[in-house]
Design a protein around this motif. Sequence first.
Motif, mmCIF file in Angstrom:
data_model
loop_
_atom_site.group_PDB
_atom_site.id
_atom_site.type_symbol
_atom_site.label_atom_id
_atom_site.label_comp_id
_atom_site.label_asym_id
_atom_site.label_seq_id
_atom_site.Cartn_x
_atom_site.Cartn_y
_atom_site.Cartn_z
ATOM 1 N N ASN A 111 1.072 -1.490 0.399
ATOM 2 C CA ASN A 111 -0.242 0.029 -0.021
ATOM 3 C C ASN A 111 0.567 1.795 -0.023
ATOM 4 O O ASN A 111 0.614 2.259 0.874
ATOM 5 C CB ASN A 111 -0.828 0.065 1.779
ATOM 6 N N PRO A 112 1.643 0.986 -0.883
ATOM 7 C CA PRO A 112 2.770 2.296 -1.066
ATOM 8 C C PRO A 112 1.752 3.909 -1.798
ATOM 9 O O PRO A 112 1.117 3.762 -1.734
ATOM 10 C CB PRO A 112 3.872 2.074 -1.612
ATOM 11 N N GLN A 113 1.564 5.128 -0.321
ATOM 12 C CA GLN A 113 1.299 6.216 -1.302
ATOM 13 C C GLN A 113 1.798 7.058 -2.126
ATOM 14 O O GLN A 113 3.377 7.140 -2.154
ATOM 15 C CB GLN A 113 1.479 7.105 -0.155
ATOM 16 N N VAL A 114 0.580 7.307 -3.047
ATOM 17 C CA VAL A 114 1.670 8.191 -4.297
ATOM 18 C C VAL A 114 1.209 9.218 -4.250
ATOM 19 O O VAL A 114 -0.368 9.436 -3.930
ATOM 20 C CB VAL A 114 0.793 7.790 -5.506
ATOM 21 N N ARG A 115 1.626 10.460 -4.080
ATOM 22 C CA ARG A 115 1.067 11.863 -4.422
ATOM 23 C C ARG A 115 0.625 12.575 -5.774
ATOM 24 O O ARG A 115 1.387 12.519 -6.905
ATOM 25 C CB ARG A 115 1.878 12.961 -4.026
ATOM 26 N N LEU A 116 -1.075 12.907 -6.047
ATOM 27 C CA LEU A 116 -1.089 13.076 -7.440
ATOM 28 C C LEU A 116 -1.797 14.133 -7.280
ATOM 29 O O LEU A 116 -2.604 14.798 -7.235
ATOM 30 C CB LEU A 116 -2.171 11.839 -8.045
ATOM 31 N N SER A 117 -2.053 15.073 -8.445
ATOM 32 C CA SER A 117 -2.420 16.141 -8.657
ATOM 33 C C SER A 117 -4.309 16.706 -9.519
ATOM 34 O O SER A 117 -4.171 15.826 -9.976
ATOM 35 C CB SER A 117 -2.062 17.020 -9.325
ATOM 36 N N TYR A 118 -5.210 17.171 -9.333
ATOM 37 C CA TYR A 118 -6.015 16.968 -9.911
ATOM 38 C C TYR A 118 -6.914 18.709 -10.122
ATOM 39 O O TYR A 118 -6.235 19.366 -9.330
ATOM 40 C CB TYR A 118 -7.043 16.310 -9.481
ATOM 41 N N ALA A 140 -1.876 2.835 -3.876
ATOM 42 C CA ALA A 140 -1.438 1.569 -4.753
ATOM 43 C C ALA A 140 -1.128 0.132 -3.807
ATOM 44 O O ALA A 140 -1.210 0.341 -2.623
ATOM 45 C CB ALA A 140 -0.007 2.125 -5.716
ATOM 46 N N ASN A 141 -1.304 -0.888 -4.523
ATOM 47 C CA ASN A 141 -1.305 -1.984 -4.051
ATOM 48 C C ASN A 141 0.373 -2.440 -3.666
ATOM 49 O O ASN A 141 -0.473 -2.944 -2.181
ATOM 50 C CB ASN A 141 -1.839 -3.640 -4.138
ATOM 51 N N SER A 142 0.709 -2.213 -4.755
ATOM 52 C CA SER A 142 2.146 -2.655 -3.907
ATOM 53 C C SER A 142 3.252 -2.187 -4.438
ATOM 54 O O SER A 142 2.657 -1.624 -5.789
ATOM 55 C CB SER A 142 2.081 -4.505 -4.125
ATOM 56 N N GLY A 143 4.494 -2.342 -4.101
ATOM 57 C CA GLY A 143 5.736 -1.326 -4.747
ATOM 58 C C GLY A 143 7.192 -2.026 -4.611
ATOM 59 O O GLY A 143 6.896 -2.776 -3.356
ATOM 60 N N LYS A 152 16.609 -0.185 -9.405
ATOM 61 C CA LYS A 152 14.830 -0.882 -9.975
ATOM 62 C C LYS A 152 14.013 -0.546 -9.247
ATOM 63 O O LYS A 152 14.073 -0.824 -8.469
ATOM 64 C CB LYS A 152 14.851 -2.331 -10.846
ATOM 65 N N SER A 153 12.780 0.058 -10.031
ATOM 66 C CA SER A 153 11.495 0.441 -8.794
ATOM 67 C C SER A 153 10.581 0.062 -9.982
ATOM 68 O O SER A 153 10.447 0.261 -10.671
ATOM 69 C CB SER A 153 11.581 1.876 -7.635
ATOM 70 N N TYR A 154 8.941 -0.417 -9.257
ATOM 71 C CA TYR A 154 7.829 -0.530 -9.616
ATOM 72 C C TYR A 154 6.787 0.187 -8.359
ATOM 73 O O TYR A 154 6.717 -0.464 -7.256
ATOM 74 C CB TYR A 154 7.844 -2.058 -9.859
ATOM 75 N N ILE A 155 5.897 0.332 -8.949
ATOM 76 C CA ILE A 155 4.939 0.446 -8.596
ATOM 77 C C ILE A 155 3.458 0.154 -9.206
ATOM 78 O O ILE A 155 3.344 0.148 -10.188
ATOM 79 C CB ILE A 155 4.293 2.284 -8.414
ATOM 80 N N SER A 156 2.851 -0.853 -8.305
ATOM 81 C CA SER A 156 1.653 -1.339 -9.035
ATOM 82 C C SER A 156 0.160 -0.591 -9.814
ATOM 83 O O SER A 156 0.017 0.537 -9.413
ATOM 84 C CB SER A 156 0.821 -2.623 -7.861
ATOM 85 N N GLU A 157 -0.284 -0.934 -9.922
ATOM 86 C CA GLU A 157 -1.323 -0.123 -11.006
ATOM 87 C C GLU A 157 -2.190 0.358 -9.742
ATOM 88 O O GLU A 157 -2.320 -0.049 -8.983
ATOM 89 C CB GLU A 157 -2.126 -0.835 -11.968
ATOM 90 N N TYR A 158 -3.179 1.165 -9.852
ATOM 91 C CA TYR A 158 -4.002 1.756 -9.249
ATOM 92 C C TYR A 158 -4.917 2.613 -10.309
ATOM 93 O O TYR A 158 -4.456 3.203 -11.106
ATOM 94 C CB TYR A 158 -3.775 2.538 -7.664
ATOM 95 N N GLN A 159 -6.018 2.793 -9.872
ATOM 96 C CA GLN A 159 -7.627 3.646 -9.982
ATOM 97 C C GLN A 159 -7.231 4.995 -9.009
ATOM 98 O O GLN A 159 -7.132 5.653 -7.708
ATOM 99 C CB GLN A 159 -9.199 2.919 -9.376
#
Length: 190
Positions: free
Chosen positions: A61-68, A85-88, A115-122
């Motif tokens: 459940n990593p946090q991601v900061r988005l703008s809108y 997101a679900n995972s990373g 090497k880094s990755y973040i799963s998809e999220y809505q």
Amino acid sequence: MENSFREDPWGNKYHEYHSSEGVLCNSCSRVISEKITQGGFKFEDESRNLLLSIFYMHRDNPQVRLSYQLVPADPASFDFYTINANSGYSYGVESQLKLTIFKGLYFYDNFSILKSYISEYQFLDSTIGDREPAHAPGLMSSAGLEYSLNSGLYFKLDHNYLSSFYFEDQFDIKSEPRQVINSTVGFKRN
């Protein structure tokens, strides 16, 4: 050695003695320690100094900061939103090398491979993620030569490289890889 401790911005405590050793991560400036990096490898002699650290981090459940934008016709009406997101994960290697070529002249190289990755999220009506997170370049490097005279005068030449990375987590715009060459003439006093 007295028991005096400091705390880094992430809440990790370390002994004050280690802040003068210069054993810091190139990317985040954390003190390299067993707790933070699971150790690492260190080799030192009179003319060579090598630090090597391999790391892995899994995040649930990593946090991601988005703008809108609140009002589509008003570009000044935007806000930020934090979502999980679900995972990373992140893994890689960091290294610091310093070689004394002869008295007064040394070569150094600091690099990190990530090497880094973040799963998809809505987010709103979009599916985002399933890629590298923002501001996570795969390769960073800094290398150079420095020559110091006994008078305090010194000459330095650096080469810095940074691979491309995403600017934001919600858009697919990436930076260009970049490199910079610096030269310095300076004077050091005791």
